[in-house]
Design an enzyme around this catalytic site. Sequence first.
Site, mmCIF file in Angstrom:
data_model
loop_
_atom_site.group_PDB
_atom_site.id
_atom_site.type_symbol
_atom_site.label_atom_id
_atom_site.label_comp_id
_atom_site.label_asym_id
_atom_site.label_seq_id
_atom_site.Cartn_x
_atom_site.Cartn_y
_atom_site.Cartn_z
ATOM 1 N N SER A 19 0.932 -1.160 -0.059
ATOM 2 C CA SER A 19 0.051 -0.234 0.150
ATOM 3 C C SER A 19 1.104 1.183 -0.049
ATOM 4 O O SER A 19 1.608 1.403 -0.890
ATOM 5 C CB SER A 19 -1.074 -0.089 1.129
ATOM 6 O OG SER A 19 -1.993 0.949 1.142
ATOM 7 N N ASP A 37 -10.060 -5.202 -4.019
ATOM 8 C CA ASP A 37 -9.210 -4.185 -3.485
ATOM 9 C C ASP A 37 -9.911 -2.895 -3.313
ATOM 10 O O ASP A 37 -10.173 -2.109 -4.134
ATOM 11 C CB ASP A 37 -7.851 -3.794 -3.791
ATOM 12 C CG ASP A 37 -7.141 -3.040 -2.857
ATOM 13 O OD1 ASP A 37 -7.573 -2.089 -2.119
ATOM 14 O OD2 ASP A 37 -5.905 -3.246 -2.685
ATOM 15 N N HIS A 63 -7.621 -5.780 0.379
ATOM 16 C CA HIS A 63 -6.461 -4.651 0.224
ATOM 17 C C HIS A 63 -5.370 -5.322 0.781
ATOM 18 O O HIS A 63 -4.152 -5.056 0.677
ATOM 19 C CB HIS A 63 -7.045 -3.518 0.780
ATOM 20 C CG HIS A 63 -5.939 -2.615 0.835
ATOM 21 N ND1 HIS A 63 -5.103 -2.054 -0.436
ATOM 22 C CD2 HIS A 63 -5.093 -1.936 1.746
ATOM 23 C CE1 HIS A 63 -4.226 -1.234 -0.018
ATOM 24 N NE2 HIS A 63 -4.228 -1.031 1.236
#
Length: 334
Positions: free
Chosen positions: A186, A273, A313
């Site tokens: 991320s 995600d 995610h």
Amino acid sequence: MIRRNLISIIISLIILILLFIFIVIPIIVRNSITFQRFGVFMNIINVHYFHDLSNTEQFGLRCAKPFRIETTNDEGNINLGAWHIFPRDDYDECKREAHDFNDDGIIVLYLHGNMASRAFYHRRLLYNLLSEKSNAHVIAFDYRGYADSTNAIPSTFGLTNDTRNVYEWILGNNVTSDRIIIWGHSLGTGVATRFLSECPDEIYPFAAVIESGFTSIVEASHHYPLIRLFSFLPYFEYCFVEPLVNNPELNFNSTAQLSTIRCPLLILHAEDDVIVSFDLGRKLYEQAKMLQPKNVSEQTQFVSYPAQYGYGHQDIYRDPDLSKTIKALCNTIN
Ligand SMILES: *[C@@H]1O[C@H](CO)[C@@H](O)[C@H](O)[C@H]1NC(C)=O
Ligand SMILES: *[C@@H]1O[C@H](CO)[C@@H](O)[C@H](O)[C@H]1NC(C)=O
Ligand SMILES: *[C@@H]1O[C@H](CO)[C@@H](O)[C@H](O)[C@H]1NC(C)=O
Ligand SMILES: *[C@@H]1O[C@H](CO)[C@@H](O)[C@H](O)[C@H]1NC(C)=O
């Protein structure tokens, strides 16, 4: 009469709330660097705030040693909290000191995403998996401003410096860089690409994993759940996007780094995600294929996970084939 009053009070209240959400919040976001920084780094949200991260046993890691890294530059002292998670082969004894890399295992330097700390649950599950299934060392640390590291203001430059310092600490322990994989998740993927773009040739890591990453934080912000709520506003770009574009301390732009990234990337992204949209992971891959040096981009790969697996995610560690994918990555290169 009373009823009519009640209705008008409720309507006024709703109007006030809407005004607050769609006028006051955008004005604050546009003008407050503190708010913008919070939106990007979210470093003060930490479920393990009251835990002692140097007591690794409470976190369900099979064999891990805490350590700290201290560096000094013009900006002052930065002291980072970190863990060395040892490979499976050490589980029985678990007597080695943090900084002992004397075996032939790969070393994963993990760069976490925004929010929380290196102790966040899905991060720990990934360390355990890499240690157990890939017999890897994992080095996990907290950037400045996070968890038990120095409480300094985080920025693109600061997080990249912290990463470089931890990387150099690893190399200082009789390690060659061809054993090291950089693993960003991320926001950590933005840190990873910056670090890779600035890393000198002599100490280049052999590969990098980009998990649930983005092309640029600006593009990611358009899809970000809370921010998307505002995207219909005519002043959306002005209030939510321009502050990121204009501030190099917040503007993580992986696209801009690709042409100088000289190791293969393994880009992992789940279709479901909702934090960083799948399209941005695939777009980064397509850009990497075009922009990275030719002999490197040939080895850059993209692995996508169908929505029905539910990895979202942060749960790609649940992929039963992940260790095979890592092994294949190591084999193509060594
Ligand atoms: C990052 O490191 C460079 C080189 O040591 C230094 O000049 C710069 O001030 C550092 N920036 C931050 C934010 O720590
Ligand atoms: C450094 O690493 C090499 C190869 O892994 C090993 O043979 C050697 O003993 C190590 N040296 C020290 C001082 O630990
Ligand atoms: C990111 O970098 C690319 C390539 O240099 C550039 O075209 C793009 O405008 C940049 N995006 C932002 C938001 O800075
Ligand atoms: C790619 O080519 C450059 C020079 O053109 C060379 O320095 C580098 O080692 C090569 N990288 C790989 C991974 O083969």
